[in-house]
Design a protein around this motif. Sequence first.
Motif, PDB file in Angstrom:
ATOM      1  N   ALA A 189       0.863  -1.026   0.056  1.00 26.81           N
ATOM      2  CA  ALA A 189       0.039   0.126   0.100  1.00 26.81           C
ATOM      3  C   ALA A 189       0.988   1.248  -0.078  1.00 26.81           C
ATOM      4  CB  ALA A 189      -0.962  -0.196   1.271  1.00 26.81           C
ATOM      5  N   LYS A 204       2.076   2.226  -3.302  1.00 26.23           N
ATOM      6  CA  LYS A 204       0.952   2.529  -4.384  1.00 26.23           C
ATOM      7  C   LYS A 204       0.763   4.127  -4.069  1.00 26.23           C
ATOM      8  CE  LYS A 204      -3.028   0.212  -5.374  1.00 26.23           C
ATOM      9  NZ  LYS A 204      -4.291  -0.228  -5.098  1.00 26.23           N
ATOM     10  N   CYS A 247       1.242   7.055  -6.435  1.00 28.05           N
ATOM     11  CA  CYS A 247       0.028   8.089  -6.697  1.00 28.05           C
ATOM     12  C   CYS A 247       0.701   9.507  -6.427  1.00 28.05           C
ATOM     13  CB  CYS A 247      -0.708   7.803  -5.672  1.00 28.05           C
ATOM     14  SG  CYS A 247      -1.965   8.978  -5.255  1.00 28.05           S
ATOM     15  N   GLU A 260      -8.381   4.023  -1.442  1.00 25.04           N
ATOM     16  CA  GLU A 260      -8.254   4.074  -2.787  1.00 25.04           C
ATOM     17  C   GLU A 260      -9.041   5.315  -3.121  1.00 25.04           C
ATOM     18  OE1 GLU A 260      -7.028   2.166  -5.096  1.00 25.04           O
ATOM     19  OE2 GLU A 260      -6.340   0.533  -3.771  1.00 25.04           O
ATOM     20  N   ARG A 261     -10.100   6.010  -2.768  1.00 22.38           N
ATOM     21  CA  ARG A 261     -10.746   7.162  -2.958  1.00 22.38           C
ATOM     22  C   ARG A 261      -9.798   8.354  -2.720  1.00 22.38           C
ATOM     23  NH1 ARG A 261     -12.549  10.950  -0.262  1.00 22.38           N
ATOM     24  NH2 ARG A 261     -12.791   9.383   1.919  1.00 22.38           N
ATOM     25  N   ASP A 312      -6.964   8.530  -5.323  1.00 22.23           N
ATOM     26  CA  ASP A 312      -7.673   8.984  -6.508  1.00 22.23           C
ATOM     27  C   ASP A 312      -7.749  10.509  -6.555  1.00 22.23           C
ATOM     28  OD1 ASP A 312      -9.092   8.609  -9.268  1.00 22.23           O
ATOM     29  OD2 ASP A 312     -10.895   9.458  -8.187  1.00 22.23           O
TER      30      ASP A 312
END
Length: 301
Positions: free
Chosen positions: A157, A160, A164, A291-292, A295
Amino acid sequence: MAVPEVLDRIPLLSGLPRSVEELPGGLTNHNYKVTTPSGEYVVRVWASDGALLAIDRDAEHANSIAAARAGVGAPVHAYLPELGVLVVGFLPGRTFTEADLRDPANLPRVAEACRRLHAGPRFVRDFDMFEVQRGYLAIVQERGYRLPAKYLDFMPAVAKIRKCLEKRDVGTVPCNNDLLPGNILDDGGRLRLIDYEYSGNNDACFELGNVWSESNLPLGHLEELVTAYYGRHLRHKIARARLLGLMSKYGWTLWASIQDGANESIDFDFWSWGMEKYERAVTEFTGSGLERVMDEAARAD
Protein backbone atom coordinates in the motif's frame (compact mmCIF):
# COMPACT_ATOMS: atom_id res chain seq x y z
CA MET A 1 29.62 15.10 31.55
CA ALA A 2 27.67 17.05 34.18
CA VAL A 3 25.59 20.01 33.01
CA PRO A 4 27.67 22.68 34.87
CA GLU A 5 30.81 21.31 33.24
CA VAL A 6 29.17 21.43 29.79
CA LEU A 7 28.07 25.04 30.36
CA ASP A 8 31.55 26.02 31.51
CA ARG A 9 32.93 24.84 28.17
CA ILE A 10 30.55 27.03 26.15
CA PRO A 11 32.34 30.39 25.63
CA LEU A 12 29.05 32.29 25.48
CA LEU A 13 28.07 31.05 28.96
CA SER A 14 31.32 30.40 30.78
CA GLY A 15 32.42 32.67 33.60
CA LEU A 16 28.98 34.27 33.99
CA PRO A 17 26.52 34.05 36.85
CA ARG A 18 23.67 31.90 35.63
CA SER A 19 20.58 29.99 36.59
CA VAL A 20 19.72 26.69 34.96
CA GLU A 21 16.28 25.16 34.51
CA GLU A 22 15.67 21.82 32.81
CA LEU A 23 12.93 22.09 30.21
CA PRO A 24 10.34 19.34 29.71
CA GLY A 25 10.00 17.36 26.50
CA GLY A 26 12.70 16.40 24.07
CA LEU A 27 13.01 12.74 23.14
CA THR A 28 16.45 12.97 21.54
CA ASN A 29 17.94 15.83 23.58
CA HIS A 30 18.16 17.19 27.10
CA ASN A 31 17.13 20.86 27.03
CA TYR A 32 18.05 23.53 29.56
CA LYS A 33 17.04 27.15 29.91
CA VAL A 34 20.08 29.13 30.98
CA THR A 35 19.61 32.69 32.21
CA THR A 36 22.61 35.03 32.43
CA PRO A 37 22.95 38.82 32.73
CA SER A 38 23.41 38.92 28.95
CA GLY A 39 20.28 37.00 28.04
CA GLU A 40 18.24 33.79 28.10
CA TYR A 41 19.29 30.74 26.12
CA VAL A 42 18.25 27.17 25.46
CA VAL A 43 21.10 24.69 25.57
CA ARG A 44 20.27 21.50 23.69
CA VAL A 45 22.48 18.58 24.71
CA TRP A 46 22.24 15.55 22.45
CA ALA A 47 21.05 12.34 24.08
CA SER A 48 22.71 10.48 21.19
CA ASP A 49 24.48 11.36 17.96
CA GLY A 50 21.19 10.77 16.13
CA ALA A 51 22.72 8.71 13.32
CA LEU A 52 20.31 5.78 13.77
CA LEU A 53 17.37 8.17 13.55
CA ALA A 54 18.60 9.92 10.37
CA ILE A 55 19.43 13.09 12.30
CA ASP A 56 22.22 15.11 10.71
CA ARG A 57 23.44 17.49 13.41
CA ASP A 58 25.31 19.73 10.98
CA ALA A 59 22.13 20.05 8.90
CA GLU A 60 20.10 20.73 12.03
CA HIS A 61 22.44 23.61 12.85
CA ALA A 62 22.38 25.07 9.33
CA ASN A 63 18.63 24.70 8.99
CA SER A 64 18.04 26.28 12.41
CA ILE A 65 19.92 29.34 11.15
CA ALA A 66 17.77 29.39 7.99
CA ALA A 67 14.56 29.10 10.05
CA ALA A 68 15.68 32.03 12.20
CA ARG A 69 16.30 34.07 9.06
CA ALA A 70 12.78 33.22 7.94
CA GLY A 71 11.50 34.80 11.16
CA VAL A 72 10.08 31.53 12.48
CA GLY A 73 12.86 29.79 14.42
CA ALA A 74 14.94 30.84 17.41
CA PRO A 75 18.22 32.70 16.85
CA VAL A 76 21.24 30.40 16.87
CA HIS A 77 24.09 31.46 19.17
CA ALA A 78 26.52 28.55 19.30
CA TYR A 79 27.15 25.10 17.86
CA LEU A 80 29.68 22.83 19.53
CA PRO A 81 29.44 19.37 17.96
CA GLU A 82 32.42 18.16 19.99
CA LEU A 83 30.24 18.64 23.08
CA GLY A 84 27.00 17.61 21.41
CA VAL A 85 25.54 21.06 22.04
CA LEU A 86 23.43 23.58 20.15
CA VAL A 87 22.64 26.91 21.84
CA VAL A 88 19.65 28.95 20.66
CA GLY A 89 17.86 31.96 22.03
CA PHE A 90 15.02 31.38 24.47
CA LEU A 91 11.74 32.40 22.89
CA PRO A 92 9.19 33.79 25.33
CA GLY A 93 5.70 32.39 25.06
CA ARG A 94 3.87 29.19 25.77
CA THR A 95 4.11 25.83 24.15
CA PHE A 96 1.10 24.61 22.21
CA THR A 97 -0.88 21.58 23.33
CA GLU A 98 -3.15 19.26 21.37
CA ALA A 99 -6.07 21.27 22.76
CA ASP A 100 -4.67 24.38 21.03
CA LEU A 101 -4.55 22.56 17.71
CA ARG A 102 -8.07 21.29 18.20
CA ASP A 103 -9.24 24.92 18.40
CA PRO A 104 -10.13 25.82 14.79
CA ALA A 105 -9.18 29.44 15.46
CA ASN A 106 -5.53 28.43 15.69
CA LEU A 107 -5.36 26.57 12.38
CA PRO A 108 -4.90 29.70 10.21
CA ARG A 109 -2.11 30.78 12.58
CA VAL A 110 -0.36 27.44 12.16
CA ALA A 111 -0.78 27.69 8.39
CA GLU A 112 0.72 31.19 8.42
CA ALA A 113 3.74 30.04 10.43
CA CYS A 114 4.28 27.18 8.00
CA ARG A 115 4.04 29.53 5.02
CA ARG A 116 6.70 31.80 6.52
CA LEU A 117 9.06 28.89 7.06
CA HIS A 118 8.34 27.45 3.63
CA ALA A 119 9.02 30.81 1.96
CA GLY A 120 12.37 31.14 3.73
CA PRO A 121 15.88 30.07 2.71
CA ARG A 122 16.27 26.55 1.34
CA PHE A 123 17.55 23.96 3.76
CA VAL A 124 20.81 22.08 3.25
CA ARG A 125 19.25 18.63 2.85
CA ASP A 126 16.02 17.00 1.72
CA PHE A 127 13.56 14.94 3.75
CA ASP A 128 11.45 12.19 2.19
CA MET A 129 9.45 10.06 4.62
CA PHE A 130 9.30 7.21 2.12
CA GLU A 131 13.10 7.00 2.12
CA VAL A 132 13.36 7.63 5.86
CA GLN A 133 10.87 4.85 6.58
CA ARG A 134 12.81 2.41 4.40
CA GLY A 135 16.02 3.32 6.21
CA TYR A 136 14.39 2.87 9.60
CA LEU A 137 13.00 -0.50 8.53
CA ALA A 138 16.44 -1.71 7.49
CA ILE A 139 17.86 -0.72 10.88
CA VAL A 140 15.03 -2.43 12.78
CA GLN A 141 15.47 -5.64 10.79
CA GLU A 142 19.28 -5.67 10.88
CA ARG A 143 19.44 -5.08 14.63
CA GLY A 144 16.52 -7.27 15.61
CA TYR A 145 14.46 -4.50 17.17
CA ARG A 146 10.75 -5.05 17.74
CA LEU A 147 8.54 -4.72 14.67
CA PRO A 148 4.79 -4.19 15.14
CA ALA A 149 2.57 -7.09 14.13
CA LYS A 150 1.80 -7.20 10.39
CA TYR A 151 3.88 -4.07 9.77
CA LEU A 152 5.29 -5.41 6.51
CA ASP A 153 1.80 -6.28 5.24
CA PHE A 154 1.23 -2.61 4.43
CA MET A 155 4.36 -2.05 2.36
CA PRO A 156 2.50 -2.73 -0.94
CA ALA A 157 0.00 0.00 0.00
CA VAL A 158 2.90 2.33 0.76
CA ALA A 159 4.32 1.67 -2.71
CA LYS A 160 0.93 2.54 -4.27
CA ILE A 161 0.71 5.75 -2.26
CA ARG A 162 4.19 6.78 -3.33
CA LYS A 163 3.44 6.09 -6.98
CA CYS A 164 0.19 8.05 -6.68
CA LEU A 165 1.95 11.10 -5.23
CA GLU A 166 4.68 11.01 -7.85
CA LYS A 167 2.11 11.70 -10.56
CA ARG A 168 2.31 15.38 -9.59
CA ASP A 169 5.64 17.19 -9.32
CA VAL A 170 4.79 19.69 -6.60
CA GLY A 171 8.35 20.69 -5.72
CA THR A 172 9.73 21.05 -2.21
CA VAL A 173 10.04 23.79 0.39
CA PRO A 174 12.01 24.03 3.65
CA CYS A 175 9.96 22.06 6.20
CA ASN A 176 10.30 21.36 9.91
CA ASN A 177 8.81 17.86 9.41
CA ASP A 178 8.16 17.34 13.13
CA LEU A 179 5.45 19.78 14.18
CA LEU A 180 4.06 18.08 17.22
CA PRO A 181 2.40 20.59 19.56
CA GLY A 182 5.53 21.01 21.71
CA ASN A 183 7.42 22.41 18.71
CA ILE A 184 4.93 25.25 18.22
CA LEU A 185 5.31 28.31 20.45
CA ASP A 186 2.79 31.11 20.87
CA ASP A 187 4.35 34.47 21.78
CA GLY A 188 0.94 36.11 21.99
CA GLY A 189 1.13 37.35 18.42
CA ARG A 190 2.68 35.05 15.89
CA LEU A 191 3.53 31.41 16.26
CA ARG A 192 7.16 30.26 16.20
CA LEU A 193 8.40 26.83 15.16
CA ILE A 194 11.29 25.15 16.97
CA ASP A 195 13.41 21.97 16.82
CA TYR A 196 14.94 21.31 13.38
CA GLU A 197 16.39 17.83 13.92
CA TYR A 198 14.33 16.35 11.09
CA SER A 199 14.15 19.47 8.97
CA GLY A 200 14.67 19.32 5.25
CA ASN A 201 13.22 20.37 1.93
CA ASN A 202 9.97 18.45 1.51
CA ASP A 203 6.46 18.50 0.10
CA ALA A 204 4.51 21.20 1.96
CA CYS A 205 1.64 18.75 2.31
CA PHE A 206 3.81 16.52 4.48
CA GLU A 207 4.19 19.40 6.93
CA LEU A 208 0.42 19.90 7.06
CA GLY A 209 -0.37 16.20 7.20
CA ASN A 210 2.19 15.72 9.96
CA VAL A 211 0.54 18.44 12.09
CA TRP A 212 -2.76 16.60 11.66
CA SER A 213 -1.19 13.22 12.41
CA GLU A 214 0.91 14.19 15.43
CA SER A 215 -2.07 15.61 17.31
CA ASN A 216 -4.64 13.09 16.06
CA LEU A 217 -6.87 15.88 14.83
CA PRO A 218 -10.27 15.35 13.23
CA LEU A 219 -10.27 15.11 9.45
CA GLY A 220 -12.20 18.37 9.24
CA HIS A 221 -9.28 20.13 10.92
CA LEU A 222 -6.93 18.87 8.23
CA GLU A 223 -9.24 20.29 5.59
CA GLU A 224 -9.29 23.65 7.37
CA LEU A 225 -5.52 23.69 7.83
CA VAL A 226 -4.80 22.89 4.17
CA THR A 227 -7.41 25.39 3.00
CA ALA A 228 -5.91 28.11 5.23
CA TYR A 229 -2.43 27.32 3.92
CA TYR A 230 -3.36 27.49 0.21
CA GLY A 231 -6.03 30.15 0.55
CA ARG A 232 -8.72 28.02 -1.09
CA HIS A 233 -10.27 24.59 -0.83
CA LEU A 234 -8.24 22.14 -2.92
CA ARG A 235 -9.38 18.54 -2.72
CA HIS A 236 -6.19 17.11 -4.20
CA LYS A 237 -4.04 18.99 -1.68
CA ILE A 238 -6.20 17.82 1.21
CA ALA A 239 -5.95 14.25 -0.07
CA ARG A 240 -2.19 14.61 -0.53
CA ALA A 241 -1.77 15.89 3.04
CA ARG A 242 -3.91 13.03 4.32
CA LEU A 243 -1.77 10.41 2.56
CA LEU A 244 1.43 11.99 3.80
CA GLY A 245 -0.05 12.20 7.28
CA LEU A 246 -0.61 8.45 7.06
CA MET A 247 3.02 7.99 6.02
CA SER A 248 4.02 10.12 9.00
CA LYS A 249 2.30 7.70 11.37
CA TYR A 250 3.69 4.64 9.60
CA GLY A 251 7.23 5.98 9.42
CA TRP A 252 7.52 7.42 12.91
CA THR A 253 6.33 4.06 14.26
CA LEU A 254 9.75 2.67 13.34
CA TRP A 255 11.47 5.70 14.88
CA ALA A 256 9.86 4.54 18.12
CA SER A 257 11.01 0.96 17.52
CA ILE A 258 14.60 2.14 17.16
CA GLN A 259 14.40 4.35 20.22
CA ASP A 260 12.85 1.50 22.19
CA GLY A 261 15.74 -0.76 21.28
CA ALA A 262 18.67 1.64 21.35
CA ASN A 263 18.03 4.60 23.67
CA GLU A 264 18.73 4.00 27.36
CA SER A 265 19.44 7.60 28.31
CA ILE A 266 15.84 8.88 28.26
CA ASP A 267 13.14 7.44 30.51
CA PHE A 268 10.22 7.24 28.09
CA ASP A 269 7.93 4.46 26.84
CA PHE A 270 8.84 4.74 23.16
CA TRP A 271 7.12 1.49 22.22
CA SER A 272 3.68 2.54 23.48
CA TRP A 273 4.14 5.94 21.84
CA GLY A 274 4.89 4.28 18.53
CA MET A 275 2.14 1.69 18.77
CA GLU A 276 -0.47 4.42 19.23
CA LYS A 277 0.62 5.86 15.90
CA TYR A 278 0.76 2.46 14.27
CA GLU A 279 -2.75 1.53 15.34
CA ARG A 280 -4.08 4.72 13.80
CA ALA A 281 -2.14 4.00 10.62
CA VAL A 282 -3.59 0.47 10.45
CA THR A 283 -7.10 1.91 10.70
CA GLU A 284 -6.42 4.01 7.61
CA PHE A 285 -4.66 1.28 5.67
CA THR A 286 -7.50 -1.16 6.25
CA GLY A 287 -10.36 1.31 5.83
CA SER A 288 -12.50 1.47 2.75
CA GLY A 289 -11.57 5.04 1.80
CA LEU A 290 -7.85 4.76 0.97
CA GLU A 291 -8.31 4.15 -2.76
CA ARG A 292 -10.65 7.14 -3.00
CA VAL A 293 -8.12 9.38 -1.25
CA MET A 294 -5.38 8.26 -3.65
CA ASP A 295 -7.67 8.96 -6.58
CA GLU A 296 -8.38 12.49 -5.31
CA ALA A 297 -4.68 13.16 -4.73
CA ALA A 298 -3.81 12.17 -8.30
CA ARG A 299 -6.35 14.25 -10.17
CA ALA A 300 -6.99 17.96 -10.52
CA ASP A 301 -9.88 19.58 -8.70
